[in-house]
Design a protein around this motif. Structure first.
Motif, mmCIF file in Angstrom:
data_model
loop_
_atom_site.group_PDB
_atom_site.id
_atom_site.type_symbol
_atom_site.label_atom_id
_atom_site.label_comp_id
_atom_site.label_asym_id
_atom_site.label_seq_id
_atom_site.Cartn_x
_atom_site.Cartn_y
_atom_site.Cartn_z
ATOM 1 N N PRO A 108 -6.371 26.460 47.456
ATOM 2 C CA PRO A 108 -5.264 25.501 47.494
ATOM 3 C C PRO A 108 -4.912 24.904 46.139
ATOM 4 O O PRO A 108 -3.768 24.483 45.920
ATOM 5 C CB PRO A 108 -5.777 24.423 48.463
ATOM 6 C CG PRO A 108 -6.727 25.145 49.361
ATOM 7 C CD PRO A 108 -7.405 26.147 48.478
ATOM 8 N N ASP A 109 -5.881 24.899 45.210
ATOM 9 C CA ASP A 109 -5.621 24.295 43.901
ATOM 10 C C ASP A 109 -4.625 25.067 43.059
ATOM 11 O O ASP A 109 -4.165 24.565 42.026
ATOM 12 C CB ASP A 109 -6.935 24.130 43.131
ATOM 13 C CG ASP A 109 -7.650 25.458 42.909
ATOM 14 O OD1 ASP A 109 -7.714 26.266 43.856
ATOM 15 O OD2 ASP A 109 -8.132 25.683 41.795
ATOM 16 N N ASP B 120 1.981 17.032 48.452
ATOM 17 C CA ASP B 120 0.618 17.138 48.971
ATOM 18 C C ASP B 120 0.324 18.525 49.543
ATOM 19 O O ASP B 120 -0.560 18.684 50.386
ATOM 20 C CB ASP B 120 0.382 16.087 50.056
ATOM 21 C CG ASP B 120 0.343 14.673 49.500
ATOM 22 O OD1 ASP B 120 0.084 14.529 48.290
ATOM 23 O OD2 ASP B 120 0.577 13.733 50.269
ATOM 24 N N ALA C 249 -1.189 21.163 48.442
ATOM 25 C CA ALA C 249 -2.557 21.669 48.315
ATOM 26 C C ALA C 249 -3.461 21.050 49.373
ATOM 27 O O ALA C 249 -4.304 21.737 49.978
ATOM 28 C CB ALA C 249 -3.095 21.382 46.912
ATOM 29 N N ARG C 250 -3.303 19.760 49.615
ATOM 30 C CA ARG C 250 -4.102 19.099 50.647
ATOM 31 C C ARG C 250 -3.761 19.648 52.037
ATOM 32 O O ARG C 250 -4.656 19.811 52.889
ATOM 33 C CB ARG C 250 -3.873 17.587 50.610
ATOM 34 C CG ARG C 250 -4.746 16.811 51.596
ATOM 35 C CD ARG C 250 -4.777 15.329 51.251
ATOM 36 N NE ARG C 250 -3.509 14.675 51.473
ATOM 37 C CZ ARG C 250 -3.171 14.073 52.626
ATOM 38 N NH1 ARG C 250 -4.038 14.061 53.639
ATOM 39 N NH2 ARG C 250 -2.014 13.473 52.754
ATOM 40 N N ALA C 251 -2.488 19.949 52.260
ATOM 41 C CA ALA C 251 -2.074 20.513 53.550
ATOM 42 C C ALA C 251 -2.740 21.867 53.782
ATOM 43 O O ALA C 251 -3.217 22.160 54.886
ATOM 44 C CB ALA C 251 -0.557 20.645 53.603
ATOM 45 N N HIS C 252 -2.785 22.693 52.753
ATOM 46 C CA HIS C 252 -3.442 23.998 52.897
ATOM 47 C C HIS C 252 -4.942 23.840 53.119
ATOM 48 O O HIS C 252 -5.543 24.587 53.894
ATOM 49 C CB HIS C 252 -3.166 24.853 51.659
ATOM 50 C CG HIS C 252 -1.914 25.662 51.760
ATOM 51 N ND1 HIS C 252 -1.871 27.015 51.552
ATOM 52 C CD2 HIS C 252 -0.642 25.289 52.072
ATOM 53 C CE1 HIS C 252 -0.634 27.452 51.730
ATOM 54 N NE2 HIS C 252 0.133 26.418 52.029
ATOM 55 N N GLN C 253 -5.542 22.857 52.465
ATOM 56 C CA GLN C 253 -6.969 22.623 52.668
ATOM 57 C C GLN C 253 -7.239 22.184 54.104
ATOM 58 O O GLN C 253 -8.219 22.623 54.728
ATOM 59 C CB GLN C 253 -7.489 21.566 51.689
ATOM 60 C CG GLN C 253 -9.004 21.458 51.654
ATOM 61 C CD GLN C 253 -9.658 22.741 51.179
ATOM 62 O OE1 GLN C 253 -9.437 23.173 50.060
ATOM 63 N NE2 GLN C 253 -10.462 23.363 52.046
ATOM 64 N N LEU C 254 -6.379 21.333 54.654
ATOM 65 C CA LEU C 254 -6.527 20.916 56.048
ATOM 66 C C LEU C 254 -6.423 22.107 56.991
ATOM 67 O O LEU C 254 -7.185 22.216 57.962
ATOM 68 C CB LEU C 254 -5.453 19.882 56.407
ATOM 69 C CG LEU C 254 -5.630 18.469 55.875
ATOM 70 C CD1 LEU C 254 -4.404 17.628 56.209
ATOM 71 C CD2 LEU C 254 -6.887 17.828 56.444
ATOM 72 N N ASP D 144 -9.674 24.070 56.681
ATOM 73 C CA ASP D 144 -10.857 23.358 57.173
ATOM 74 C C ASP D 144 -10.994 23.453 58.684
ATOM 75 O O ASP D 144 -12.090 23.278 59.229
ATOM 76 C CB ASP D 144 -10.817 21.882 56.758
ATOM 77 C CG ASP D 144 -11.076 21.680 55.278
ATOM 78 O OD1 ASP D 144 -11.567 22.624 54.638
ATOM 79 O OD2 ASP D 144 -10.770 20.578 54.777
#
Length: 322
Positions: free
Chosen positions: A12-13, A301, A303-308, A311
């Motif tokens: 995601p980064d 956001d 990158a955070r959305a992809h991490q969610l 996860d």
């Protein structure tokens, strides 16, 4: 325009928001000012370098969006600048503007906000095309969907139940199991504690199974089918190569289909979108089917959305707003 850009394949980064040239609509296309888009697992695969866009599609991520028409390409009729729409995309949704073939543009269902509407095109088109156009699920038949609390799963449960099927769904936590039941599943199966094959065999077998796992569940899905059952594989989360027992298919007179939506010809996508507008949108407008959005967050956001997404543990769709 503002758009999500990548620094190469990776986690995601590699995602950030930058600037790209504004698209222009070609003949037969509509330019949309994007209000919201949604995250799909295919986006995470493309980010990792495993799922390139079809030839001619934008490299920018994003398989669906909602917004307002900004410009009409040559030959487009039936739409006006300013119309609120949602659209099925081959790419480009993570951006302030996107050009879309007019056959993939749909009016927003009555009573649905633009943010909610961004979560609908991909799941509605996937479920309608696979469960009803390919597998021909009928009223009174038994239907099983894996991952019932996900974006596709929540839509599949609702559509199948609304059209009179007996719905079974797998999920892996009490909250997700309850969500499946609340959406219309008559039997929510905890895949951590129960064997879905045994559950379906006791019920008489599944007439239709919608599967996103691929190889991992192939043999068990065939075992869970009823005579004349239809298995439709739409994902590979559990691998790409599995063993298929042809004798079991012959005994059951069953069938296995594997489909992809993104790479279909424009005419096929247009036909699917017409089917969604005719058959799914009235159910959404009536409240029988609803958008299930877990969270909405700004495009910055991403990158955070992809991490969610990666996860796990989520229910419904993740929406990005512009």
């Amino acid at each position: 325009m503002r758009a999500v850009v990548t620094t190469g394949a990776g986690g995601p980064d590699v995602l950030s928001v930058g600037e790209l040239a504004d698209p222009r609509p070609a003949a037969g296309e509509v330019l949309i000012d994007v209000v919201a888009t949604a995250v799909n697992r295919a986006d995470t695969l493309q980010r990792q370098g495993f799922y390139p866009p079809p030839h001619g599609a934008p490299e920018t991520l994003g398989l669906e969006c909602s917004g307002r028409i900004a410009e009409l390409g040559e030959g487009v009729e039936g739409w006006s600048v300013g119309d609120e729409v949602c659209a099925l995309l081959a790419g480009g949704g993570y951006a302030a503007r996107v050009a879309v073939p007019v056959g993939q543009v749909m009016q927003v269902p009555a009573g649905v906000s633009l943010v909610e509407a961004a979560s609908l095109p991909e799941v509605a088109a996937t479920v309608w095309s696979n469960v009803f156009m390919t597998a021909h699920l009928q009223k009174g038949e038994r239907f099983l969907v894996h991952g019932g609390a996900g974006g596709i799963g929540t839509m599949a449960i609702q559509l199948a139940a609304a059209r009179g099927a007996e719905v079974f769904a797998t999920a892996g936590s009490p909250d997700k199991l309850e969500l499946c039941r609340s959406l219309g599943a008559s039997r929510a199966i905890d895949y951590r504690e129960e064997d879905f094959v045994e559950v379906l065999q006791e019920a008489g077998g599944a007439d239709v199974i919608l599967d996103n796992m691929g190889a991992k569940y192939l043999g068990r899905n065939v075992s869970a089918l009823a005579t004349g059952g239809r298995l439709v594989v739409i994902g590979m989360q559990g691998g790409t190569k599995g063993e298929l027992d042809i004798s079991a298919l012959l005994r059951k007179r069953a069938s296995v289909a594997a489909t992809a939506l993104r790479s279909r010809p424009l005419a096929e996508k247009a036909a699917i979108c017409c089917g969604v507008v005719e058959n799914v949108w009235p159910l959404v407008a009536s409240g029988s089917v609803r958008a299930v959005v877990e969270t909405a967050m700004p495009l910055d956001d991403v990158a955070r959305a992809h991490q969610l997404m990666e996860d796990g543990g989520r229910a419904g769709k993740i929406v990005l707003t512009l």
